[in-house]
Scaffold this motif. Structure first.
Motif, mmCIF file in Angstrom:
data_model
loop_
_atom_site.group_PDB
_atom_site.id
_atom_site.type_symbol
_atom_site.label_atom_id
_atom_site.label_comp_id
_atom_site.label_asym_id
_atom_site.label_seq_id
_atom_site.Cartn_x
_atom_site.Cartn_y
_atom_site.Cartn_z
ATOM 1 N N ALA A 97 42.512 -95.521 -28.403
ATOM 2 C CA ALA A 97 43.106 -94.377 -27.705
ATOM 3 C C ALA A 97 42.034 -93.474 -27.096
ATOM 4 C CB ALA A 97 43.989 -93.584 -28.674
ATOM 5 N N HIS A 100 40.342 -95.227 -24.118
ATOM 6 C CA HIS A 100 41.243 -95.206 -22.964
ATOM 7 C C HIS A 100 41.307 -93.814 -22.349
ATOM 8 C CE1 HIS A 100 44.464 -96.125 -20.299
ATOM 9 N NE2 HIS A 100 45.402 -95.493 -20.994
ATOM 10 N N LYS A 125 45.521 -106.305 -26.319
ATOM 11 C CA LYS A 125 46.066 -104.957 -26.100
ATOM 12 C C LYS A 125 44.994 -104.033 -25.537
ATOM 13 C CE LYS A 125 48.072 -100.996 -28.523
ATOM 14 N NZ LYS A 125 48.501 -100.448 -29.843
ATOM 15 N N GLN A 129 45.534 -102.291 -21.936
ATOM 16 C CA GLN A 129 45.722 -100.841 -21.875
ATOM 17 C C GLN A 129 44.655 -100.151 -21.038
ATOM 18 O OE1 GLN A 129 46.675 -99.096 -25.660
ATOM 19 N NE2 GLN A 129 46.112 -97.036 -25.022
ATOM 20 N N THR A 130 43.469 -100.715 -20.997
ATOM 21 C CA THR A 130 42.354 -100.051 -20.297
ATOM 22 C C THR A 130 42.019 -100.697 -18.956
ATOM 23 O OG1 THR A 130 40.672 -101.427 -21.404
ATOM 24 C CG2 THR A 130 41.360 -99.408 -22.539
ATOM 25 N N ARG A 131 42.818 -101.617 -18.515
ATOM 26 C CA ARG A 131 42.481 -102.429 -17.340
ATOM 27 C C ARG A 131 42.184 -101.613 -16.098
ATOM 28 N NH1 ARG A 131 46.352 -106.105 -17.692
ATOM 29 N NH2 ARG A 131 44.963 -107.543 -18.767
#
Length: 246
Positions: A97, A100, A125, A129-131
């Motif tokens: 988290a 990100h 994941k 999530q950070t792509r």
């Protein structure tokens, strides 16, 4: 890690390398020197990872690649491997988290098939999530070996030649790079290894053809921003000719 968007500023130096790769070595010796189990060294090493990510953001580094776990590391005692897997789970669950939020894009390279299902899910994941993040491209090499990476690339290319999708004359350095796990990532400008060892241990062999190496005597758990800055200063004082005469 406590970096905020307002705190992250590009370095004033024009010689900051775009891509820094690090072989994080010395956890075991750090622990042994303090009369503690190796697992405590690995736990302290996670703190150094946090510091290094934060420092890279502050210094304006665009790409950071960390050698987290090699294919050879699977040969370590089962209890140590189990503890390392536990730390990996904890890092991904606890830090994702924050990473990100601070705009850090995560990419994993290496053979995931040997990891437990839950770890593979956590890795997927983290990437998903950070792509879209762009502040720092963080690549973590896990169950990674450069010879295996190159071998896999050759197999993929050979299969395409066998089906007629490619001809042997199509094979070039650019094509090979497109089949490596680092496709789309610029080659490292600077590779740092901690602990005083002076070898690259099957890490980014293809990508490091013109990389500058800095070998630091500091053990990885003690690595901090000052050591990273010293390595960058060392890098900045070199003349990179890439085989040409200047």
């Amino acid at each position: 890690m406590t970096v905020t968007s307002s705190q992250i500023q590009p370095s004033e130096s024009q010689c900051v390398p775009r891509h820094v790769a690090i072989i994080m070595d010395g956890n075991g010796r750090w622990a042994r020197g303090r009369g503690r189990p190796r697992t405590m060294g690995h736990r302290a090493g996670v703190d150094a990872v946090r510091r290094t990510i934060e420092a890279s953001c502050h210094l304006g580094i665009e790409y950071l690649t960390l050698y987290g776990f090699s294919t050879e590391n699977w040969k370590r005692p089962e209890t140590e491997v189990s503890d390392l897997m536990g730390l990996l789970r904890l890092f991904l669950k606890k830090e994702l988290a924050t990473l990100h939020k601070n705009g850090i894009k995560i990419r994993i390279i290496g053979d995931r098939t040997r990891f437990a299902d839950d770890i593979r899910d956590l890795l997927a994941k983290a990437e998903a999530q950070t792509r879209e993040n762009t502040r720092l491209n963080l690549t973590i090499a896990l169950s990674y070996g450069a010879r295996a990476e190159i071998t896999d690339a050759m197999r993929e290319i050979a299969a395409k030649v066998a089906t007629g999708e490619l001809s042997p004359s199509d094979i070039s350095e650019d094509l090979i790079e497109q089949h490596l796990s680092t496709a789309g990532i610029p080659d490292p400008d600077l590779l740092i290894r901690t602990s005083g060892e002076q070898r690259i241990s099957n890490f980014l062999l293809w990508q490091s053809a013109y990389t500058e190496f800095v070998f630091e005597d500091v053990l990885w758990p003690d690595f901090d921003r000052s050591h990273l800055e010293q390595a960058i200063d060392n890098f900045a004082g070199r003349e990179r000719r890439f085989g040409a005469v200047i």
